[in-house]
Design an enzyme around this catalytic site. Sequence first.
Site, PDB file in Angstrom:
ATOM      1  N   CYS A   1      -3.578  -3.463   4.377  1.00  8.17           N
ATOM      2  CA  CYS A   1      -2.673  -4.487   4.914  1.00  8.17           C
ATOM      3  C   CYS A   1      -3.098  -5.907   4.566  1.00  8.17           C
ATOM      4  CB  CYS A   1      -2.571  -4.355   6.431  1.00  8.17           C
ATOM      5  SG  CYS A   1      -2.154  -2.695   6.945  1.00  8.17           S
TER       6      CYS A   1
ATOM      7  N   SER B   1      -7.494  -2.266   6.350  1.00  7.69           N
ATOM      8  CA  SER B   1      -8.474  -1.191   6.526  1.00  7.69           C
ATOM      9  C   SER B   1      -9.181  -0.905   5.214  1.00  7.69           C
ATOM     10  CB  SER B   1      -7.770   0.081   6.991  1.00  7.69           C
ATOM     11  OG  SER B   1      -7.319  -0.089   8.308  1.00  7.69           O
TER      12      SER B   1
ATOM     13  N   HIS C   1      -2.937  -9.764  12.344  1.00 10.76           N
ATOM     14  CA  HIS C   1      -2.295  -8.573  11.789  1.00 10.76           C
ATOM     15  C   HIS C   1      -1.870  -7.712  12.985  1.00 10.76           C
ATOM     16  CE1 HIS C   1      -1.383  -4.938   9.758  1.00 10.76           C
ATOM     17  NE2 HIS C   1      -2.450  -4.296  10.193  1.00 10.76           N
TER      18      HIS C   1
ATOM     19  N   GLU D   1       0.849  -1.185   0.000  1.00  9.65           N
ATOM     20  CA  GLU D   1       0.000   0.000   0.000  1.00  9.65           C
ATOM     21  C   GLU D   1       0.887   1.239   0.000  1.00  9.65           C
ATOM     22  OE1 GLU D   1      -2.152   0.688   3.810  1.00  9.65           O
ATOM     23  OE2 GLU D   1      -1.422  -1.303   4.350  1.00  9.65           O
TER      24      GLU D   1
ATOM     25  N   THR E   1       3.185   4.234  15.673  1.00 12.56           N
ATOM     26  CA  THR E   1       2.853   2.948  15.043  1.00 12.56           C
ATOM     27  C   THR E   1       3.369   2.895  13.595  1.00 12.56           C
ATOM     28  OG1 THR E   1       0.638   3.624  14.279  1.00 12.56           O
ATOM     29  CG2 THR E   1       0.789   2.738  16.493  1.00 12.56           C
TER      30      THR E   1
ATOM     31  N   LYS F   1      -5.461  -7.074  21.978  1.00 13.43           N
ATOM     32  CA  LYS F   1      -6.890  -6.756  22.027  1.00 13.43           C
ATOM     33  C   LYS F   1      -7.675  -7.831  21.255  1.00 13.43           C
ATOM     34  CE  LYS F   1      -6.192  -1.712  21.998  1.00 13.43           C
ATOM     35  NZ  LYS F   1      -6.838  -1.039  23.107  1.00 13.43           N
TER      36      LYS F   1
HETATM   37  N1  CAA Z   1       1.457   3.782  30.573  1.00 12.11           N
HETATM   38  C1  CAA Z   1       0.920   2.666  30.045  1.00 12.11           C
HETATM   39  N2  CAA Z   1      -0.105   2.670  29.146  1.00 12.11           N
HETATM   40  C2  CAA Z   1      -0.573   3.858  28.763  1.00 12.11           C
HETATM   41  C3  CAA Z   1      -0.064   5.074  29.267  1.00 12.11           C
HETATM   42  C4  CAA Z   1       0.998   5.009  30.213  1.00 12.11           C
HETATM   43  N3  CAA Z   1       1.546   6.098  30.725  1.00 12.11           N
HETATM   44  N4  CAA Z   1      -0.740   6.086  28.678  1.00 12.11           N
HETATM   45  C5  CAA Z   1      -1.639   5.542  27.853  1.00 12.11           C
HETATM   46  N5  CAA Z   1      -1.561   4.197  27.897  1.00 12.11           N
HETATM   47  C6  CAA Z   1      -2.345   3.206  27.121  1.00 12.11           C
HETATM   48  C7  CAA Z   1      -3.807   3.552  27.046  1.00 12.11           C
HETATM   49  O1  CAA Z   1      -4.512   3.163  28.208  1.00 12.11           O
HETATM   50  C8  CAA Z   1      -4.212   2.749  25.826  1.00 12.11           C
HETATM   51  O2  CAA Z   1      -4.366   1.403  26.164  1.00 12.11           O
HETATM   52  P1  CAA Z   1      -5.659   0.576  25.661  1.00 12.11           P
HETATM   53  O3  CAA Z   1      -5.692   0.725  24.169  1.00 12.11           O
HETATM   54  O4  CAA Z   1      -5.400  -0.809  26.103  1.00 12.11           O
HETATM   55  O5  CAA Z   1      -6.829   1.232  26.281  1.00 12.11           O
HETATM   56  C9  CAA Z   1      -2.968   2.830  24.939  1.00 12.11           C
HETATM   57  O6  CAA Z   1      -1.896   3.243  25.791  1.00 12.11           O
HETATM   58  C10 CAA Z   1      -3.091   3.815  23.797  1.00 12.11           C
HETATM   59  O7  CAA Z   1      -3.496   5.048  24.364  1.00 12.11           O
HETATM   60  P2  CAA Z   1      -4.534   5.980  23.609  1.00 12.11           P
HETATM   61  O8  CAA Z   1      -5.756   5.200  23.254  1.00 12.11           O
HETATM   62  O9  CAA Z   1      -4.685   7.228  24.397  1.00 12.11           O
HETATM   63  O10 CAA Z   1      -3.672   6.254  22.318  1.00 12.11           O
HETATM   64  P3  CAA Z   1      -3.802   7.265  21.155  1.00 12.11           P
HETATM   65  O11 CAA Z   1      -4.991   8.140  21.281  1.00 12.11           O
HETATM   66  O12 CAA Z   1      -2.475   7.909  21.074  1.00 12.11           O
HETATM   67  O13 CAA Z   1      -4.055   6.316  19.872  1.00 12.11           O
HETATM   68  C11 CAA Z   1      -3.785   4.622  18.235  1.00 12.11           C
HETATM   69  C12 CAA Z   1      -3.548   5.030  19.695  1.00 12.11           C
HETATM   70  C13 CAA Z   1      -5.274   4.778  17.904  1.00 12.11           C
HETATM   71  C14 CAA Z   1      -3.382   3.183  18.062  1.00 12.11           C
HETATM   72  C15 CAA Z   1      -2.944   5.541  17.304  1.00 12.11           C
HETATM   73  O14 CAA Z   1      -1.596   5.317  17.547  1.00 12.11           O
HETATM   74  C16 CAA Z   1      -3.218   5.333  15.841  1.00 12.11           C
HETATM   75  O15 CAA Z   1      -4.088   5.976  15.274  1.00 12.11           O
HETATM   76  N6  CAA Z   1      -2.452   4.412  15.154  1.00 12.11           N
HETATM   77  C17 CAA Z   1      -2.627   4.119  13.743  1.00 12.11           C
HETATM   78  C18 CAA Z   1      -3.885   3.319  13.455  1.00 12.11           C
HETATM   79  C19 CAA Z   1      -3.796   1.863  13.780  1.00 12.11           C
HETATM   80  O16 CAA Z   1      -2.742   1.271  13.859  1.00 12.11           O
HETATM   81  N7  CAA Z   1      -4.970   1.222  13.929  1.00 12.11           N
HETATM   82  C20 CAA Z   1      -5.037  -0.198  14.191  1.00 12.11           C
HETATM   83  C21 CAA Z   1      -6.254  -0.841  13.580  1.00 12.11           C
HETATM   84  S1  CAA Z   1      -6.306  -0.504  11.827  1.00 12.11           S
HETATM   85  C22 CAA Z   1      -5.175  -1.603  11.142  1.00 12.11           C
HETATM   86  O17 CAA Z   1      -4.799  -2.543  11.776  1.00 12.11           O
HETATM   87  C23 CAA Z   1      -4.663  -1.320   9.776  1.00 12.11           C
HETATM   88  C24 CAA Z   1      -3.299  -0.735   9.857  1.00 12.11           C
HETATM   89  O18 CAA Z   1      -2.304  -1.445   9.827  1.00 12.11           O
HETATM   90  C25 CAA Z   1      -3.186   0.731   9.997  1.00 12.11           C
END
Ligand code: CAA
Length: 391
Positions: free
Chosen positions: A112, A309, A234, A80, A153, A243
Site C-alpha cells: 500500500c 506491508s 493509511h 499491488e 476489510t 489505533k
Molecule cells: N462489537 C463491537 N466491537 C467488536 C465486537 C462487537 N460485537 N466484536 C469484536 N469487536 C472488536 C474487537 O474488540 C476488536 O477491536 P480492537 O481491535 O479495538 O481490539 C475488533 O472488533 C476486531 O476484532 P478481532 O481482533 O477479533 O478481529 P479479527 O480477528 O476478525 O481480525 C483483522 C481483524 C486482523 C483486522 C482482520 O480483519 C484482518 O486480518 N484484516 C486484514 C489485514 C489488515 O487490514 N491489517 C491492517 C494492518 S496491515 C496494512 O495496513 C496493510 C494493508 O492495507 C493490508
Amino acid sequence: MMKIGIDKMSFFTPPTYVDMVELAEARGVDPNKYLYGIGQGKMGIAAEAYDIVAMATNAANKILTAEDKEQIDMVIFATESGVDHSKSAGTWVHDLLDIQPYARVVEFKQACYSATAGIQLAMGHLTMHPDSKVLILASDIAKYGVNTGGEPTQGAGAVAMLLSGDPSILAIETNSATYTKDIDDFWRPTYSEFAYVDGKYSNEAYLGTLNSVWDRYKDQFGAQVSDFEAMLFHVPYTKMGRKALLELADEMDETTSERFEKYYDSGIVYNYVVGNIYTGSLYLSLLSFLEQGDEVAAGSRIGLFSYGSGAVGEFFVGEIQAGYKDALLKEDHEKMLENRIKFALEEYERVLSNPVSIDEEGNAALETKHTNAGDFIFAGINEHKRFYKKL
Ligand code: CAA
C-alpha cells in the site's frame, strides 16, 4: 523555493457494494463487530469490468483537461493488484485518456506504500522540470476471499492525483522519514488471486512502523504532534487509523487530541463506505478530510503516514493551499457513492471467487453487468491482449 504538490485529485469506486450488516449476518458475526470493531459500513466491490486500469482511468478522467494532457510528462501507476508482470497498467490509461506521447509511464509496487514513492519521485522530477505535470494513479482491488479473517476489510477503488508546481490543494514538504524492514505481515504471491495476511501481526507491524518513522522525523527535524493541524493515516479499515491516533496519544494535549479526532472522523467518511483500496487508502482519507471536513486555514500542516506491508513506511507533510476547497470534486464524489447498487451476497461471492476465465486461444469475453454508462471498462481479452472501451 517553488511549492510542489497536489494540484488536482479525485477518486473512483465501482457502482456496486456489499452492506456490512448483511455480510456479518451471513457470517454469523455480530454486525457491531464490523460497523464499530473493524469500523466499516459498506465495501466497494469491483465487478469484472472494473479492473485496476478501468478504475484508474475513470478517476483520472474526472480531473484532466486537454491542457493537462499536453503537460503531463510522467504517469506513475501504483498498485499491488497488477494485471501483467511486464506491461505497466499506466500504458493503457495513457492511451485511453490521450495523454501526449512524449511521456514516461511506469508501474510502482510496494504494497500500500507505492503511491507515496510516486509522490517522492514526482517531487524530484518537478523540481527539475517545473513546467511539467505528473499524474499519479493508485488503484487496487483488496481481496482476501470469502469467509476469511480479512473479508470485512476488502474494497475496490482508485485515486488520481495531478502533481505540479504552484499546486491548488496541498504542497508537499521535502522533509520526510522513511523506514524499511523485511517482514511477512501481508503479501500476495504471484500464484495467488488472494492476499495472505497474519492479521494481528500486520496491525502490530503497522503501528511499529508508525513509531519508527515518527520518531525518526522528530529526531531529524525537531517536530512535535501539535505542529500539525491534522494527522492522516493509511486506512486498511477505519479502526486501524484510530489505533494509530491512540499510539500517538501520549504526546498530545487535550486540544490537539480533540482536533485530531475531529479531523480523523472527516478523513474516514469515504473509507468507511469504500473499504480498503490499498495504495489509494491514505489518499482517499486525505480526499475525505479535504472534502468532508471543515475548511482549514491556508498554511496548515497535515501529517501523513503511509504504510505498505512487507514493509515500508513513510511520514511526510502536506501544507494546505488557499482556496483548496474550490479545486475539489466533492459533489461528484458524493453522487458516485449515492448512486451505487447493493450487491446480493451470492453475486458478491460469485464476483470474488470467479476470476476472468480465458479460453485456449487466449480470449475472454467479459460481462458488462453492473456498469455505468460513460465509464471506461475492461472489455475483454483477445489473444492474451487486454482491451478497454468507454461505455
Ligand atoms: N462489537 C463491537 N466491537 C467488536 C465486537 C462487537 N460485537 N466484536 C469484536 N469487536 C472488536 C474487537 O474488540 C476488536 O477491536 P480492537 O481491535 O479495538 O481490539 C475488533 O472488533 C476486531 O476484532 P478481532 O481482533 O477479533 O478481529 P479479527 O480477528 O476478525 O481480525 C483483522 C481483524 C486482523 C483486522 C482482520 O480483519 C484482518 O486480518 N484484516 C486484514 C489485514 C489488515 O487490514 N491489517 C491492517 C494492518 S496491515 C496494512 O495496513 C496493510 C494493508 O492495507 C493490508
